[in-house]
Motif scaffolding. Sequence first.
Motif, PDB file in Angstrom:
ATOM      1  N   TRP A 142       0.818  -1.213   0.000  1.00  0.00           N
ATOM      2  CA  TRP A 142       0.000   0.000   0.000  1.00  0.00           C
ATOM      3  C   TRP A 142       0.855   1.267   0.000  1.00  0.00           C
ATOM      4  O   TRP A 142       0.553   2.225  -0.708  1.00  0.00           O
ATOM      5  N   ASP A 143       1.920   1.275   0.792  1.00  0.00           N
ATOM      6  CA  ASP A 143       2.812   2.429   0.824  1.00  0.00           C
ATOM      7  C   ASP A 143       3.389   2.693  -0.568  1.00  0.00           C
ATOM      8  O   ASP A 143       3.533   3.845  -0.988  1.00  0.00           O
ATOM      9  N   SER A 190       0.525   4.198  -2.849  1.00  0.00           N
ATOM     10  CA  SER A 190       0.219   5.598  -2.565  1.00  0.00           C
ATOM     11  C   SER A 190       1.389   6.525  -2.900  1.00  0.00           C
ATOM     12  O   SER A 190       1.172   7.683  -3.244  1.00  0.00           O
ATOM     13  N   PRO A 210       1.593   6.341  -7.602  1.00  0.00           N
ATOM     14  CA  PRO A 210       0.353   6.042  -8.330  1.00  0.00           C
ATOM     15  C   PRO A 210       0.542   5.981  -9.847  1.00  0.00           C
ATOM     16  O   PRO A 210      -0.087   5.159 -10.515  1.00  0.00           O
ATOM     17  N   THR A 270      -5.961  -1.518  -5.629  1.00  0.00           N
ATOM     18  CA  THR A 270      -5.115  -0.531  -6.292  1.00  0.00           C
ATOM     19  C   THR A 270      -5.926   0.319  -7.273  1.00  0.00           C
ATOM     20  O   THR A 270      -5.818   1.553  -7.268  1.00  0.00           O
ATOM     21  N   PHE A 319      -8.076   2.787  -5.462  1.00  0.00           N
ATOM     22  CA  PHE A 319      -7.299   3.938  -5.002  1.00  0.00           C
ATOM     23  C   PHE A 319      -7.008   4.903  -6.147  1.00  0.00           C
ATOM     24  O   PHE A 319      -7.121   6.120  -5.990  1.00  0.00           O
ATOM     25  N   GLY A 326      -8.768   8.019  -5.110  1.00  0.00           N
ATOM     26  CA  GLY A 326      -7.773   8.824  -4.406  1.00  0.00           C
ATOM     27  C   GLY A 326      -7.611   8.409  -2.958  1.00  0.00           C
ATOM     28  O   GLY A 326      -8.216   7.458  -2.481  1.00  0.00           O
ATOM     29  N   ASP A 327      -6.776   9.139  -2.277  1.00  0.00           N
ATOM     30  CA  ASP A 327      -6.432   8.831  -0.896  1.00  0.00           C
ATOM     31  C   ASP A 327      -7.441   9.479   0.049  1.00  0.00           C
ATOM     32  O   ASP A 327      -7.798  10.630  -0.095  1.00  0.00           O
ATOM     33  N   ASP A 328      -7.901   8.700   1.000  1.00  0.00           N
ATOM     34  CA  ASP A 328      -8.735   9.263   2.065  1.00  0.00           C
ATOM     35  C   ASP A 328      -8.517   8.450   3.330  1.00  0.00           C
ATOM     36  O   ASP A 328      -7.763   7.485   3.344  1.00  0.00           O
ATOM     37  N   TRP A 341      -8.625   4.182   3.949  1.00  0.00           N
ATOM     38  CA  TRP A 341      -7.698   3.131   3.528  1.00  0.00           C
ATOM     39  C   TRP A 341      -7.111   2.341   4.687  1.00  0.00           C
ATOM     40  O   TRP A 341      -6.927   1.135   4.581  1.00  0.00           O
TER      41      TRP A 341
END
Length: 183
Positions: free
Chosen positions: A73-74, A77, A80, A148, A151, A155-157, A160
């Motif tokens: 995940w890191d 993010s 991308p 993936t 995301f 987007g990021d929120d 996650w």
Amino acid sequence: MTRDGVPRTTTRSIAAEAGVSLSVFHYCFDSKQALIESVIETITGHYVTVVKEAIRPKATLRETIGAGFQAYWDHVSANPGEHMLTYELTQYALRQPGFEHLARRQYELYSDTYAELIEQLRHSMNFELRVPVPVLARYLAAMTDGLTLNFLVLGDDAAWADILDTITDHVAGLVRDEAPAAT
């Protein structure tokens, strides 16, 4: 390709950015298929390395699983564009006659990697699964693929972290308590 996308990337633009002549480029890659295959293998190999380095037995199986998902995940993010490129390459390969095997190989590599990691953990942490390894491996590949893409679209929120916890709990729940002792 990460910056401009697959359709807008040409052999000329790659050679120019690399500071080499087209003849040098064509010496390294005899076809666009060879280039696409190399890019898919390189990116996929990088993802595999990221996860493999994170999957080291921790105090509990849940912590071990969580560390693997968190490392992946890191990477998603933080990169991308690279992950978006993998989807473009897959779609490109599926739509180009003669390239379909590249998409198949990409997804086989995902499943093969998960299967290898599962087997390593099974032996080092002594557990049994509620599902066969090949089924779990393909499930994990499909699940991380969907996560993936989700995301990249949304987007990021803040959700996650909870989603990763849910996935970790679910995967840990597919493990039986402990393998029986050898007799």
